[in-house]
Structures are given as structure tokens and as C-alpha cells.
Design an enzyme around this catalytic site. Structure first.
Site, mmCIF file in Angstrom:
data_model
loop_
_atom_site.group_PDB
_atom_site.id
_atom_site.type_symbol
_atom_site.label_atom_id
_atom_site.label_comp_id
_atom_site.label_asym_id
_atom_site.label_seq_id
_atom_site.Cartn_x
_atom_site.Cartn_y
_atom_site.Cartn_z
ATOM 1 N N TYR A 97 4.606 -4.169 -10.717
ATOM 2 C CA TYR A 97 5.117 -5.668 -10.513
ATOM 3 C C TYR A 97 5.861 -6.065 -11.742
ATOM 4 O O TYR A 97 6.894 -6.834 -11.733
ATOM 5 C CB TYR A 97 3.930 -6.583 -10.017
ATOM 6 C CG TYR A 97 3.294 -6.125 -8.904
ATOM 7 C CD1 TYR A 97 4.102 -5.666 -7.680
ATOM 8 C CD2 TYR A 97 1.872 -6.411 -8.684
ATOM 9 C CE1 TYR A 97 3.326 -5.428 -6.540
ATOM 10 C CE2 TYR A 97 1.354 -5.863 -7.531
ATOM 11 C CZ TYR A 97 2.077 -5.531 -6.551
ATOM 12 O OH TYR A 97 1.396 -5.098 -5.344
ATOM 13 N N GLU A 156 -0.519 -11.711 -5.813
ATOM 14 C CA GLU A 156 -1.600 -11.848 -6.502
ATOM 15 C C GLU A 156 -2.139 -10.630 -6.589
ATOM 16 O O GLU A 156 -2.040 -9.800 -5.493
ATOM 17 C CB GLU A 156 -2.314 -12.748 -5.571
ATOM 18 C CG GLU A 156 -4.096 -13.009 -6.081
ATOM 19 C CD GLU A 156 -4.844 -13.678 -5.129
ATOM 20 O OE1 GLU A 156 -4.530 -14.949 -5.128
ATOM 21 O OE2 GLU A 156 -5.363 -13.122 -4.540
ATOM 22 N N ASN A 166 -6.253 -3.747 -11.766
ATOM 23 C CA ASN A 166 -5.166 -2.905 -11.202
ATOM 24 C C ASN A 166 -4.230 -2.520 -12.100
ATOM 25 O O ASN A 166 -3.051 -3.131 -11.634
ATOM 26 C CB ASN A 166 -4.865 -3.407 -9.467
ATOM 27 C CG ASN A 166 -4.187 -2.172 -8.862
ATOM 28 O OD1 ASN A 166 -3.554 -1.397 -9.381
ATOM 29 N ND2 ASN A 166 -4.100 -2.627 -7.814
ATOM 30 N N ALA A 186 0.846 -1.187 0.048
ATOM 31 C CA ALA A 186 0.076 0.073 0.023
ATOM 32 C C ALA A 186 0.892 1.318 0.025
ATOM 33 O O ALA A 186 1.901 1.431 0.884
ATOM 34 C CB ALA A 186 -0.973 -0.002 1.179
ATOM 35 N N VAL A 187 0.432 2.101 -0.816
ATOM 36 C CA VAL A 187 1.127 3.629 -0.829
ATOM 37 C C VAL A 187 0.201 4.615 -0.724
ATOM 38 O O VAL A 187 -0.870 4.428 -1.665
ATOM 39 C CB VAL A 187 2.056 3.737 -2.293
ATOM 40 C CG1 VAL A 187 2.728 5.167 -2.291
ATOM 41 C CG2 VAL A 187 3.248 2.652 -2.117
#
Length: 137
Positions: free
Chosen positions: A104, A92, A97, A59-60
Site C-alpha cells: 500500500y 484498512e 501485515n 487477496a493474492v
């Protein structure tokens, strides 16, 4: 970061999958296989079991995205996983998104599978989960 801080940041970042509660973070952080990489504006939570690392969540803060924080957290996640004996990492991510998928990809992960209709969005829509892996050098 405290479990409450982690939960608040997670809630600011996610609706799908649903945000995790402080109690869930607290429970995970008691497990010796789980580790946290934190930054004032984000965090990566992972675990290593045997020679496999799993990114549980990343999370950012939305106000601080596109500043390299996610990539730095991923590098730290991979370094810690390597130090803990992992040879392979996996994660995952929701198929819709796109920013996370791009991150990734930049971090060397490749698509390895698809979990059809894995996530439930708040509106009831079902979203596929993309499984990604990469070796840890």
C-alpha cells in the site's frame, strides 16, 4: 470468479481478519456500489460511495506473491474507482501485515489513523488496524 472461488482464495490468504464466507462475497457482489477486479491468482474487492472508494479486501494466492499481482490489482482498483467518480481511496490493514503495508505504501497510500485492538487473531490476540488513504488522480 465465483463467490466460492473468492472465499477459497480468501481462506488461503487470511486468518486475521477472519476469512470471508462465500455467502458474504455473494451478498457484497449484488450491491451496485461494489466491484471486483480479478486475476487467476488474486482479486481486489472494492466499493465507491459518493466520491470515496474503499478497498474491502485484497487477496493474492500465497504461491504467487511477489510477482506484481497485488500491485496490478491495486492499479485496477484505483482506475475503476476513478471511473466511478471517486476522488479519494481508503483501506484498512492489520498493523502486523508488513507485506500489505509495504504494498500500500508503494501504491501511494499514507497512514491516516489507527484502530486500536481492532482485529482478533485466532489465538485471541488483539491487533491494531491501520487506516490508509490516498487521493485518486
Amino acid at each position: 470468479m465465483t463467490p466460492s472461488t473468492l472465499a477459497a482464495l480468501h481462506a488461503a490468504c487470511f486468518t486475521t481478519p477472519r476469512p470471508w464466507q462465500a455467502t458474504e462475497f455473494a451478498d457484497l457482489l449484488t450491491q451496485p456500489v461494489v466491484f471486483l477486479e480479478s486475476h487467476p491468482s488474486g482479486f481486489a474487492l472494492g466499493r465507491v460511495i459518493a466520491d470515496e472508494a474503499e478497498l474491502l479486501t485484497l487477496a493474492v494466492d500465497p504461491a504467487h506473491r511477489r510477482a506484481g499481482i497485488g500491485q496490478a490489482l491495486m492499479a485496477r482498483f484505483l482506475d475503476t474507482a476513478c471511473q466511478r467518480g471517486a476522488a479519494q481511496a481508503f483501506l484498512e490493514v492489520a498493523a502486523n501485515n508488513a507485506p500489505a503495508l509495504a504494498l500500500y505504501d508503494r501504491c501511494g497510500f499514507a497512514r491516516a489513523g489507527l484502530r486500536r485492538r481492532y482485529y482478533s487473531a485466532p489465538d485471541g490476540q488483539k491487533i491494531d488496524g491501520v487506516v490508509m488513504t490516498r487521493p485518486i488522480a
